[in-house]
Design a protein around this motif. Structure first.
Motif, PDB file in Angstrom:
ATOM      1  N   THR A 139      -0.272  19.376  -3.476  1.00 47.80           N
ATOM      2  CA  THR A 139       0.619  18.627  -2.595  1.00 47.80           C
ATOM      3  C   THR A 139      -0.135  18.123  -1.370  1.00 47.80           C
ATOM      4  N   GLN A 140      -0.986  18.967  -0.808  1.00 45.67           N
ATOM      5  CA  GLN A 140      -1.795  18.566   0.344  1.00 45.67           C
ATOM      6  C   GLN A 140      -2.714  17.408  -0.020  1.00 45.67           C
ATOM      7  N   PHE A 141      -3.348  17.511  -1.175  1.00 45.80           N
ATOM      8  CA  PHE A 141      -4.251  16.451  -1.621  1.00 45.80           C
ATOM      9  C   PHE A 141      -3.490  15.144  -1.819  1.00 45.80           C
ATOM     10  N   ALA A 142      -2.319  15.225  -2.457  1.00 41.16           N
ATOM     11  CA  ALA A 142      -1.516  14.027  -2.701  1.00 41.16           C
ATOM     12  C   ALA A 142      -1.059  13.404  -1.391  1.00 41.16           C
ATOM     13  N   ASN A 143      -0.698  14.233  -0.426  1.00 37.27           N
ATOM     14  CA  ASN A 143      -0.263  13.744   0.880  1.00 37.27           C
ATOM     15  C   ASN A 143      -1.399  13.016   1.603  1.00 37.27           C
ATOM     16  N   ILE A 178      -4.155   7.849   3.130  1.00 38.44           N
ATOM     17  CA  ILE A 178      -5.348   6.996   3.110  1.00 38.44           C
ATOM     18  C   ILE A 178      -5.011   5.606   2.598  1.00 38.44           C
ATOM     19  N   ILE A 179      -4.237   5.550   1.521  1.00 39.09           N
ATOM     20  CA  ILE A 179      -3.893   4.256   0.917  1.00 39.09           C
ATOM     21  C   ILE A 179      -2.881   3.502   1.773  1.00 39.09           C
ATOM     22  N   ALA A 180      -1.804   4.190   2.191  1.00 40.49           N
ATOM     23  CA  ALA A 180      -0.710   3.528   2.900  1.00 40.49           C
ATOM     24  C   ALA A 180      -1.093   3.078   4.302  1.00 40.49           C
ATOM     25  N   CYS A 183       0.818  -1.217   0.000  1.00 40.83           N
ATOM     26  CA  CYS A 183       0.000   0.000   0.000  1.00 40.83           C
ATOM     27  C   CYS A 183       0.849   1.263   0.000  1.00 40.83           C
ATOM     28  N   MET A 184       2.030   1.214   0.619  1.00 38.58           N
ATOM     29  CA  MET A 184       2.915   2.377   0.575  1.00 38.58           C
ATOM     30  C   MET A 184       3.412   2.634  -0.838  1.00 38.58           C
ATOM     31  N   ILE A 185       3.773   1.570  -1.522  1.00 38.11           N
ATOM     32  CA  ILE A 185       4.196   1.710  -2.917  1.00 38.11           C
ATOM     33  C   ILE A 185       3.034   2.202  -3.776  1.00 38.11           C
ATOM     34  N   LEU A 186       1.882   1.581  -3.578  1.00 37.99           N
ATOM     35  CA  LEU A 186       0.693   1.955  -4.337  1.00 37.99           C
ATOM     36  C   LEU A 186       0.289   3.402  -4.059  1.00 37.99           C
ATOM     37  N   GLY A 187       0.290   3.794  -2.784  1.00 42.86           N
ATOM     38  CA  GLY A 187      -0.075   5.167  -2.416  1.00 42.86           C
ATOM     39  C   GLY A 187       0.873   6.185  -3.019  1.00 42.86           C
TER      40      GLY A 187
END
Length: 222
Positions: free
Chosen positions: A63-67, A72-74, A27-31
């Motif tokens: 950047t905030q949205f991406a973070n 959420i994913i990770a 999930c970290m890679i995917l996120g």
């Protein structure tokens, strides 16, 4: 829906930990990939340029949205999976319990306030601990990168910017990390070791390592 109704649930704590670690890595890679792709597509830039671009204040919102999405994913997905594969109701397994009293709220506020004071004192103490020059140099580099990223993500020109920044940078990551470390990792360790104190200490150490910040103290932000 009770987990006892799901036939795959009777896995050992060790197997559950293996699943949790595997899902975390995936999930970290995917996120990271998904959030980087969104930034790349939104700004029409190559992946190699993202690290430099996201440090610019004018791109704070994306950047905030991406973070927030990466968090959420990770952190969210592994936590949901562990809650699903645990005894009891999923929502309760994720740490969402009813507030029992006003005193409980007051205790939480007091603990948070005391923790804030102690974190500043311990940060000052860290600066006085002798460490190898190479380690110190690398730690300072990480600190600077963190400060630049945080500064870029907290540039606000209106109340809307402030509201979005609070949600994306503070609220979402904080809740998801609590789900990940306290409700998931700590619970697995408790089930695995049968020792609540050891589980709390190990979780705290892993949390600290994950948020590696050797020199930062409250005084840096005053």
């Amino acid at each position: 829906m009770l987990s006892s109704e799901r036939s795959i649930l009777n896995m050992s704590p060790g197997l559950k930990m293996a699943l949790f670690i595997a899902l975390t890595g995936l999930c970290m890679i995917l996120g990271g990939l998904i959030s980087f792709y969104i930034v790349s597509a939104a700004l029409h830039i190559h992946f190699n340029e993202i690290q430099a671009v996201i440090l610019k204040p004018e791109y704070a919102t994306i950047t905030q949205f991406a973070n927030a999405l990466a968090s959420i994913i990770a952190f969210g997905l592994p936590s949901i999976a562990v809650a699903y594969f645990s005894d009891g109701r999923i929502v309760k397994n994720m740490g969402f319990n009813a507030i029992k009293s006003i005193e409980q709220i007051g205790l939480v506020v007091m603990i948070a306030f005391v923790g804030l004071i102690l974190s500043g004192a311990l940060g000052d103490l860290n600066e006085k601990i002798p460490i190898p020059a190479d380690f110190k140099f690398r730690a300072q580099q990480l600190e600077e990168q963190y400060k630049k990223a945080l500064f870029a993500m907290t540039q606000m020109k209106s109340f809307v910017d402030l509201f979005f920044a609070i949600i994306a940078v503070a609220v979402v990551p904080a809740i998801l990390e609590e789900l990940y470390f306290r409700a998931s990792l700590q619970k697995i360790l408790m089930d695995w070791t049968g020792n609540p104190l050891a589980a709390i200490i190990v979780t705290a150490i892993i949390f600290s390592v994950f948020h590696f910040s050797y020199f930062v103290s409250v005084n840096n932000y005053l």
